[in-house]
Design a protein around this motif. Structure first.
Motif, PDB file in Angstrom:
ATOM      1  N   HIS A   8     -38.287  23.041 110.097  1.00  0.00           N
ATOM      2  CA  HIS A   8     -39.078  22.429 109.040  1.00  0.00           C
ATOM      3  C   HIS A   8     -38.526  22.836 107.677  1.00  0.00           C
ATOM      4  O   HIS A   8     -38.170  23.992 107.459  1.00  0.00           O
ATOM      5  CB  HIS A   8     -40.535  22.879 109.122  1.00  0.00           C
ATOM      6  CG  HIS A   8     -41.302  22.227 110.234  1.00  0.00           C
ATOM      7  ND1 HIS A   8     -41.445  20.868 110.350  1.00  0.00           N
ATOM      8  CD2 HIS A   8     -41.984  22.757 111.279  1.00  0.00           C
ATOM      9  CE1 HIS A   8     -42.178  20.575 111.415  1.00  0.00           C
ATOM     10  NE2 HIS A   8     -42.518  21.710 111.990  1.00  0.00           N
ATOM     11  N   SER A   9     -38.495  21.888 106.775  1.00  0.00           N
ATOM     12  CA  SER A   9     -38.106  22.191 105.406  1.00  0.00           C
ATOM     13  C   SER A   9     -39.296  22.785 104.660  1.00  0.00           C
ATOM     14  O   SER A   9     -40.425  22.779 105.158  1.00  0.00           O
ATOM     15  CB  SER A   9     -37.628  20.920 104.695  1.00  0.00           C
ATOM     16  OG  SER A   9     -38.727  20.032 104.499  1.00  0.00           O
ATOM     17  N   LEU A  10     -39.032  23.260 103.442  1.00  0.00           N
ATOM     18  CA  LEU A  10     -40.102  23.789 102.611  1.00  0.00           C
ATOM     19  C   LEU A  10     -41.141  22.706 102.326  1.00  0.00           C
ATOM     20  O   LEU A  10     -42.348  22.971 102.334  1.00  0.00           O
ATOM     21  CB  LEU A  10     -39.522  24.334 101.304  1.00  0.00           C
ATOM     22  CG  LEU A  10     -40.509  25.009 100.337  1.00  0.00           C
ATOM     23  CD1 LEU A  10     -41.143  26.232 100.990  1.00  0.00           C
ATOM     24  CD2 LEU A  10     -39.795  25.402  99.043  1.00  0.00           C
ATOM     25  N   THR A  11     -40.668  21.479 102.101  1.00  0.00           N
ATOM     26  CA  THR A  11     -41.583  20.358 101.873  1.00  0.00           C
ATOM     27  C   THR A  11     -42.417  20.071 103.112  1.00  0.00           C
ATOM     28  O   THR A  11     -43.624  19.811 103.014  1.00  0.00           O
ATOM     29  CB  THR A  11     -40.794  19.098 101.465  1.00  0.00           C
ATOM     30  OG1 THR A  11     -40.034  19.372 100.298  1.00  0.00           O
ATOM     31  CG2 THR A  11     -41.739  17.938 101.191  1.00  0.00           C
ATOM     32  N   ASP A  12     -41.778  20.134 104.287  1.00  0.00           N
ATOM     33  CA  ASP A  12     -42.507  19.937 105.544  1.00  0.00           C
ATOM     34  C   ASP A  12     -43.622  20.967 105.679  1.00  0.00           C
ATOM     35  O   ASP A  12     -44.761  20.637 106.033  1.00  0.00           O
ATOM     36  CB  ASP A  12     -41.563  20.068 106.749  1.00  0.00           C
ATOM     37  CG  ASP A  12     -40.537  18.952 106.830  1.00  0.00           C
ATOM     38  OD1 ASP A  12     -40.794  17.870 106.269  1.00  0.00           O
ATOM     39  OD2 ASP A  12     -39.482  19.192 107.447  1.00  0.00           O
ATOM     40  N   ASP A  13     -43.279  22.228 105.427  1.00  0.00           N
ATOM     41  CA  ASP A  13     -44.267  23.300 105.555  1.00  0.00           C
ATOM     42  C   ASP A  13     -45.412  23.122 104.563  1.00  0.00           C
ATOM     43  O   ASP A  13     -46.583  23.317 104.910  1.00  0.00           O
ATOM     44  CB  ASP A  13     -43.606  24.664 105.337  1.00  0.00           C
ATOM     45  CG  ASP A  13     -42.777  25.113 106.528  1.00  0.00           C
ATOM     46  OD1 ASP A  13     -42.981  24.558 107.635  1.00  0.00           O
ATOM     47  OD2 ASP A  13     -41.935  26.001 106.364  1.00  0.00           O
ATOM     48  N   ALA A  14     -45.081  22.749 103.335  1.00  0.00           N
ATOM     49  CA  ALA A  14     -46.118  22.560 102.322  1.00  0.00           C
ATOM     50  C   ALA A  14     -47.079  21.452 102.741  1.00  0.00           C
ATOM     51  O   ALA A  14     -48.304  21.589 102.623  1.00  0.00           O
ATOM     52  CB  ALA A  14     -45.477  22.226 100.971  1.00  0.00           C
ATOM     53  N   GLN A  15     -46.532  20.360 103.248  1.00  0.00           N
ATOM     54  CA  GLN A  15     -47.372  19.252 103.713  1.00  0.00           C
ATOM     55  C   GLN A  15     -48.241  19.677 104.886  1.00  0.00           C
ATOM     56  O   GLN A  15     -49.434  19.356 104.941  1.00  0.00           O
ATOM     57  CB  GLN A  15     -46.476  18.071 104.114  1.00  0.00           C
ATOM     58  CG  GLN A  15     -47.207  16.859 104.634  1.00  0.00           C
ATOM     59  CD  GLN A  15     -47.587  16.957 106.120  1.00  0.00           C
ATOM     60  OE1 GLN A  15     -48.633  16.461 106.521  1.00  0.00           O
ATOM     61  NE2 GLN A  15     -46.754  17.606 106.911  1.00  0.00           N
ATOM     62  N   ALA A 125     -51.665  21.731 112.978  1.00  0.00           N
ATOM     63  CA  ALA A 125     -50.693  21.576 111.890  1.00  0.00           C
ATOM     64  C   ALA A 125     -50.275  22.938 111.343  1.00  0.00           C
ATOM     65  O   ALA A 125     -49.080  23.188 111.109  1.00  0.00           O
ATOM     66  CB  ALA A 125     -51.291  20.711 110.784  1.00  0.00           C
ATOM     67  N   LEU A 126     -51.238  23.821 111.150  1.00  0.00           N
ATOM     68  CA  LEU A 126     -50.915  25.152 110.633  1.00  0.00           C
ATOM     69  C   LEU A 126     -50.031  25.926 111.603  1.00  0.00           C
ATOM     70  O   LEU A 126     -49.030  26.542 111.200  1.00  0.00           O
ATOM     71  CB  LEU A 126     -52.206  25.922 110.343  1.00  0.00           C
ATOM     72  CG  LEU A 126     -53.066  25.375 109.201  1.00  0.00           C
ATOM     73  CD1 LEU A 126     -54.396  26.119 109.143  1.00  0.00           C
ATOM     74  CD2 LEU A 126     -52.341  25.485 107.864  1.00  0.00           C
ATOM     75  N   PHE A 127     -50.381  25.913 112.888  1.00  0.00           N
ATOM     76  CA  PHE A 127     -49.586  26.627 113.887  1.00  0.00           C
ATOM     77  C   PHE A 127     -48.147  26.119 113.898  1.00  0.00           C
ATOM     78  O   PHE A 127     -47.188  26.895 113.993  1.00  0.00           O
ATOM     79  CB  PHE A 127     -50.185  26.456 115.276  1.00  0.00           C
ATOM     80  CG  PHE A 127     -51.518  27.136 115.466  1.00  0.00           C
ATOM     81  CD1 PHE A 127     -51.938  28.156 114.632  1.00  0.00           C
ATOM     82  CD2 PHE A 127     -52.360  26.752 116.497  1.00  0.00           C
ATOM     83  CE1 PHE A 127     -53.161  28.778 114.814  1.00  0.00           C
ATOM     84  CE2 PHE A 127     -53.581  27.357 116.689  1.00  0.00           C
ATOM     85  CZ  PHE A 127     -53.984  28.374 115.851  1.00  0.00           C
ATOM     86  N   ARG A 128     -47.983  24.816 113.828  1.00  0.00           N
ATOM     87  CA  ARG A 128     -46.650  24.222 113.928  1.00  0.00           C
ATOM     88  C   ARG A 128     -45.804  24.461 112.686  1.00  0.00           C
ATOM     89  O   ARG A 128     -44.598  24.202 112.701  1.00  0.00           O
ATOM     90  CB  ARG A 128     -46.776  22.729 114.227  1.00  0.00           C
ATOM     91  CG  ARG A 128     -47.288  22.490 115.646  1.00  0.00           C
ATOM     92  CD  ARG A 128     -47.512  21.031 115.956  1.00  0.00           C
ATOM     93  NE  ARG A 128     -47.929  20.873 117.349  1.00  0.00           N
ATOM     94  CZ  ARG A 128     -48.184  19.714 117.943  1.00  0.00           C
ATOM     95  NH1 ARG A 128     -48.082  18.588 117.233  1.00  0.00           N
ATOM     96  NH2 ARG A 128     -48.545  19.659 119.203  1.00  0.00           N
ATOM     97  N   HIS A 129     -46.429  24.951 111.648  1.00  0.00           N
ATOM     98  CA  HIS A 129     -45.682  25.298 110.441  1.00  0.00           C
ATOM     99  C   HIS A 129     -45.721  26.800 110.176  1.00  0.00           C
ATOM    100  O   HIS A 129     -45.584  27.245 109.040  1.00  0.00           O
ATOM    101  CB  HIS A 129     -46.221  24.502 109.252  1.00  0.00           C
ATOM    102  CG  HIS A 129     -45.891  23.043 109.340  1.00  0.00           C
ATOM    103  ND1 HIS A 129     -44.719  22.511 108.862  1.00  0.00           N
ATOM    104  CD2 HIS A 129     -46.565  22.005 109.915  1.00  0.00           C
ATOM    105  CE1 HIS A 129     -44.683  21.211 109.098  1.00  0.00           C
ATOM    106  NE2 HIS A 129     -45.793  20.874 109.736  1.00  0.00           N
ATOM    107  N   GLY A 130     -45.935  27.565 111.239  1.00  0.00           N
ATOM    108  CA  GLY A 130     -45.850  29.021 111.150  1.00  0.00           C
ATOM    109  C   GLY A 130     -46.929  29.660 110.328  1.00  0.00           C
ATOM    110  O   GLY A 130     -46.711  30.677 109.668  1.00  0.00           O
ATOM    111  N   SER A 131     -48.140  29.086 110.376  1.00  0.00           N
ATOM    112  CA  SER A 131     -49.245  29.596 109.585  1.00  0.00           C
ATOM    113  C   SER A 131     -50.482  29.711 110.471  1.00  0.00           C
ATOM    114  O   SER A 131     -50.469  29.362 111.648  1.00  0.00           O
ATOM    115  CB  SER A 131     -49.508  28.645 108.415  1.00  0.00           C
ATOM    116  OG  SER A 131     -50.574  29.104 107.608  1.00  0.00           O
ATOM    117  N   SER A 132     -51.561  30.217 109.891  1.00  0.00           N
ATOM    118  CA  SER A 132     -52.833  30.309 110.604  1.00  0.00           C
ATOM    119  C   SER A 132     -53.942  30.462 109.568  1.00  0.00           C
ATOM    120  O   SER A 132     -53.679  30.529 108.370  1.00  0.00           O
ATOM    121  CB  SER A 132     -52.850  31.511 111.558  1.00  0.00           C
ATOM    122  OG  SER A 132     -53.081  32.714 110.842  1.00  0.00           O
TER     123      SER A 132
END
Length: 200
Positions: A8-15, A125-132
């Motif tokens: 994921h790009s930074l933009t992907d993660d932000a979205q 969405a959060l899990f898939r972008h390395g967040s919680s």
């Protein structure tokens, strides 16, 4: 030989973090409109709000602060930074959304299912972008690493106590509908959060 999938790009993660936090915030507004509770630290913040009259957003933000240290040790600084952002965004949105989002009559069954689906989609969405959204999940994984006691059982035990406390603040029917919402949420995550089916 196949190339590794692109990250994921930074933009992907932000979205992804923005989408996940927004879906979870809409769910919190819906839950509190119905007088429902939920599990994990979000449920604890909602219960504290019912008992004290304090707003969900600041309570949820403060409750999660102690968990970042464990998250740092278990998952590293990137995960903590993304989770902090998600929690802060959710907390802020729950303060803003009630001025722009109003619900009328909603049958409790529909409200429970909708809240579970909204939160489930947001957390995926959060899990898939390395967040919680922080909290007990991090504690569960930490305990699992240290003792071998499964993280899922830690979360289940916490939620059991939480719903028990909820019975002292809400009527049994409301708690029952709340449990349905929590069940839908957990089923959504259990069925869809599969690392072998999602690579990014």
């Amino acid at each position: 030989m196949s190339l590794p999938p692109p990250r994921h790009s930074l933009t992907d993660d932000a979205q992804g973090i923005a989408f996940g936090s927004f879906m979870a915030a809409v769910s919190v507004v819906l839950l509190t409109h119905l007088g429902f509770v939920t599990g994990q630290t979000a449920g604890l913040a909602i219960l504290i709000g019912y008992g004290t009259g304090w707003a969900f957003g600041p309570v949820f933000f403060v409750i999660n602060l102690p968990f970042y240290w464990l998250g740092w040790k278990r998952f590293g600084p990137t995960f903590v930074a993304k989770s902090f952002l998600a929690v802060a965004l959710l907390s802020a949105l729950t303060m803003i959304l009630p001025d722009y989002l109003h619900f009328g009559r909603i049958h409790p069954a529909v409200g429970a299912v909708l809240a579970g689906c909204l939160t489930g989609a947001g957390m995926l969405a959060l899990f898939r972008h390395g967040s919680s959204l922080g909290g007990i999940g991090i504690v569960g994984l930490y305990i699992q690493d240290a003792t071998g006691f499964r993280a899922g059982w830690v979360q289940l035990g916490f939620d059991a106590v939480l719903f028990g406390v909820a019975l002292t603040l809400r009527d049994p029917v409301t708690v029952g509908w709340s449990f349905l919402g929590a069940l839908i949420l957990n089923l959504t995550i259990a069925v869809n959060h599969r690392k072998d089916r999602y690579i990014a």
